[in-house]
Enzyme design. Structure first.
Site, PDB file in Angstrom:
ATOM      1  N   CYS A 125     -13.963  -0.209  -7.989  1.00 39.07           N
ATOM      2  CA  CYS A 125     -15.088   0.410  -7.272  1.00 39.07           C
ATOM      3  C   CYS A 125     -15.466   1.739  -7.927  1.00 39.07           C
ATOM      4  CB  CYS A 125     -14.761   0.589  -5.799  1.00 39.07           C
ATOM      5  SG  CYS A 125     -13.326   1.610  -5.498  1.00 39.07           S
ATOM      6  N   ASP A 177       0.870  -1.184   0.000  1.00 38.15           N
ATOM      7  CA  ASP A 177       0.000   0.000   0.000  1.00 38.15           C
ATOM      8  C   ASP A 177       0.907   1.234   0.000  1.00 38.15           C
ATOM      9  OD1 ASP A 177      -3.224   0.367   0.750  1.00 38.15           O
ATOM     10  OD2 ASP A 177      -2.002   2.147   1.144  1.00 38.15           O
ATOM     11  N   ASP A 230      -7.211  -4.408  -5.352  1.00 39.44           N
ATOM     12  CA  ASP A 230      -8.438  -3.703  -4.929  1.00 39.44           C
ATOM     13  C   ASP A 230      -8.126  -2.205  -4.821  1.00 39.44           C
ATOM     14  OD1 ASP A 230     -10.999  -3.171  -3.989  1.00 39.44           O
ATOM     15  OD2 ASP A 230     -10.498  -3.642  -1.909  1.00 39.44           O
TER      16      ASP A 230
HETATM   17  N1  SAH Z   1      -8.494  -3.802  -0.102  1.00 44.59           N
HETATM   18  C1  SAH Z   1      -8.682  -2.913   1.022  1.00 44.59           C
HETATM   19  C2  SAH Z   1      -9.249  -1.570   0.620  1.00 44.59           C
HETATM   20  C3  SAH Z   1      -8.406  -0.825  -0.376  1.00 44.59           C
HETATM   21  S1  SAH Z   1      -8.685   0.887  -0.350  1.00 44.59           S
HETATM   22  C4  SAH Z   1      -9.564  -3.589   2.061  1.00 44.59           C
HETATM   23  O1  SAH Z   1     -10.089  -4.670   1.797  1.00 44.59           O
HETATM   24  O2  SAH Z   1      -9.717  -3.035   3.148  1.00 44.59           O
HETATM   25  C5  SAH Z   1      -7.461   1.448  -1.438  1.00 44.59           C
HETATM   26  C6  SAH Z   1      -6.056   1.522  -0.838  1.00 44.59           C
HETATM   27  O3  SAH Z   1      -5.164   1.813  -1.912  1.00 44.59           O
HETATM   28  C7  SAH Z   1      -5.819   2.597   0.187  1.00 44.59           C
HETATM   29  O4  SAH Z   1      -5.295   2.022   1.354  1.00 44.59           O
HETATM   30  C8  SAH Z   1      -4.773   3.554  -0.446  1.00 44.59           C
HETATM   31  O5  SAH Z   1      -3.820   4.002   0.506  1.00 44.59           O
HETATM   32  C9  SAH Z   1      -4.115   2.641  -1.432  1.00 44.59           C
HETATM   33  N2  SAH Z   1      -3.514   3.249  -2.638  1.00 44.59           N
HETATM   34  C10 SAH Z   1      -4.018   4.204  -3.438  1.00 44.59           C
HETATM   35  N3  SAH Z   1      -3.237   4.362  -4.539  1.00 44.59           N
HETATM   36  C11 SAH Z   1      -2.210   3.477  -4.413  1.00 44.59           C
HETATM   37  C12 SAH Z   1      -1.097   3.131  -5.230  1.00 44.59           C
HETATM   38  N4  SAH Z   1      -0.903   3.727  -6.415  1.00 44.59           N
HETATM   39  N5  SAH Z   1      -0.264   2.167  -4.812  1.00 44.59           N
HETATM   40  C13 SAH Z   1      -0.469   1.552  -3.610  1.00 44.59           C
HETATM   41  N6  SAH Z   1      -1.533   1.811  -2.811  1.00 44.59           N
HETATM   42  C14 SAH Z   1      -2.379   2.760  -3.206  1.00 44.59           C
END
Ligand code: SAH
Length: 405
Positions: free
Chosen positions: A349, A261, A309
């Protein structure tokens, strides 16, 4: 305007100004679609304030229901009641039904983090309510719902007796409505980070500082699916946030789970969630990185289960082409790198990337990756995120479980 100190039964709506529709634009309201676009409105009453309630009438004067209005928005009115049902009665009944449905389907000993109210899907446009143990988190996206907040709050408190109700309204749509972001305690005693249970796994939730209302509850079923497929696999959880999918993969006896993340705060919580549930971890299991860059430098076949995700890559309709390219790159990289016989769970999403377009993006990614890809499972959002058949726009989450040979 409703007075929050009065009981729901005493709200008088007899005087509500009539909002007349054009004859050729009534059909969607008759079909119980909650949105009324500005072009459908034939006449605006002079005494109707933005955010206020109106009695919605057909061109022939027939009462179709009640809506709250906002002239500055293209969705100029949203229905809160259909037919002759008084709007406050309808709102109270819809809240009661929404809560009763979740109580019936979730055993709080197993899962006490649920979406109690899902906007239009529960016939309560502009309102999201998530429940984390005994704390409710409200998210309001429209001026009309903002005006109804005292009534909604009073009704929710009577229905659920929460320790606290916190509002965390930070969605972009508020700016179109003439609102700004708001966060604060609406009811009860102040609170700090909480621990909740989802399908028997425990999660630290930081409502005030976390993303959205604290957790992403819409993927609960997919997390259980991941658990059922994880045994012996090397799992890469891309966009891991606080490690939801990772914990389930551990419980499903994965050989190894790496959470990636870009947020160090989210990964810190992910790590403590592993400890909370008794899973042993090493520093290498948590990688602060951009998932696109991480996948590019990844050795082929290092993982045989990759979960993607991402956050909504298209937040506006204008973003769709750029976002489509990003989704395609992400999926192409995962398909190219996953071990033969591996699995990819890919999700979007973005409301503006619909199921058909997402399927096309995955098709294109598979072509470019040059792999044999099959769809094993399709999923939308979990059952506490219902979508009204009259309002298909409420469907946003799409997940495909792919096998990659
Ligand atoms: N799968 C998680 C929810 C994901 S929310 C669950 O089940 O709880 C999306 C996440 O992507 C967030 O934590 C955000 O910090 C992260 N994020 C956003 N852009 C990103 C990127 N380019 N690389 C890595 N993480 C990213």
């Amino acid at each position: 305007m409703p007075n929050s100190s009065r009981s729901p039964q005493t709200h008088s709506t007899g005087h509500l100004p009539p909002l007349k529709l054009h004859a050729n634009r009534e059909k969607s309201v008759r079909n119980r679609h909650p949105w009324i676009f500005s072009g459908a409105i034939a006449h605006w009453p002079h005494d109707l304030e933005d955010g206020g309630l109106a009695a919605v009438c057909a061109a022939n004067g027939e009462r179709l229901g009640y809506a709250y209005v906002n002239r500055r928005c293209s969705i100029a009115a949203r229905m809160v009641a259909f037919g002759d049902t008084d709007p406050y009665t309808a709102i109270r009944d819809n809240l009661t039904r929404a809560v009763a449905f979740r109580r019936k389907h979730f055993d709080p000993a197993q899962t006490n983090a649920v979406r109690l109210v899902n906007g239009e899907g529960d016939m309560l446009p502009g309102l999201i309510v998530d429940e984390y143990a005994d704390v409710l988190v409200l998210q309001i996206s429209t001026l009309g719902m903002e005006r109804l907040k005292p009534f909604v709050l009073e009704t929710l408190v009577a229905l659920t007796h929460p320790r606290a109700v916190y509002e965390k309204s930070d969605v972009a749509a508020r700016y179109e409505e003439g609102l700004t972001d708001f966060a604060g305690l609406l009811h009860g005693r102040d609170f700090g980070p909480l621990v909740v249970t989802e399908q028997g796994l425990r999660f630290h939730v930081d409502i005030k500082h976390g993303q959205k209302t604290g957790l992403f509850l819409d993927q609960r079923d997919m997390r259980a699916l991941v658990q059922s497929l994880a045994a012996g696999r090397q799992v890469l959880n891309g966009f891991a946030y606080t490690g939801g999918f990772s914990l389930y993969a551990h419980r499903g006896r994965a050989r190894r789970v790496v959470s990636v993340d870009s947020s160090s705060g989210a990964l810190k919580l992910a790590r403590s969630n592993h400890t909370l549930n008794g899973f042993s971890v090493t520093d290498d299991d948590f990688v602060e990185a951009d998932v696109f860059a991480y996948l590019r430098q990844l050795d082929a076949a290092a993982f045989d289960f990759i979960i993607l995700d991402p956050p909504a890559l298209a937040r506006k309709r204008e973003d769709v082409i750029r976002a489509g390219r990003a989704y395609k790159d992400l999926n192409r990289l995962a398909m190219a790198k996953v071990a033969p016989g591996g699995l990819v769970l890919t999700c979007s999403c973005s409301h503006f990337v619909d199921e058909k377009l997402f399927g096309q993006i995955v098709f294109q990614a598979a072509c470019e990756a040059g792999r044999q890809v099959r769809i094993l499972h399709r999923h939308r959002q979990a059952l506490d995120h219902p979508v009204s058949v009259f309002h298909p726009e409420g469907s946003y989450l799409k997940s495909l479980l792919l096998s990659v040979d």
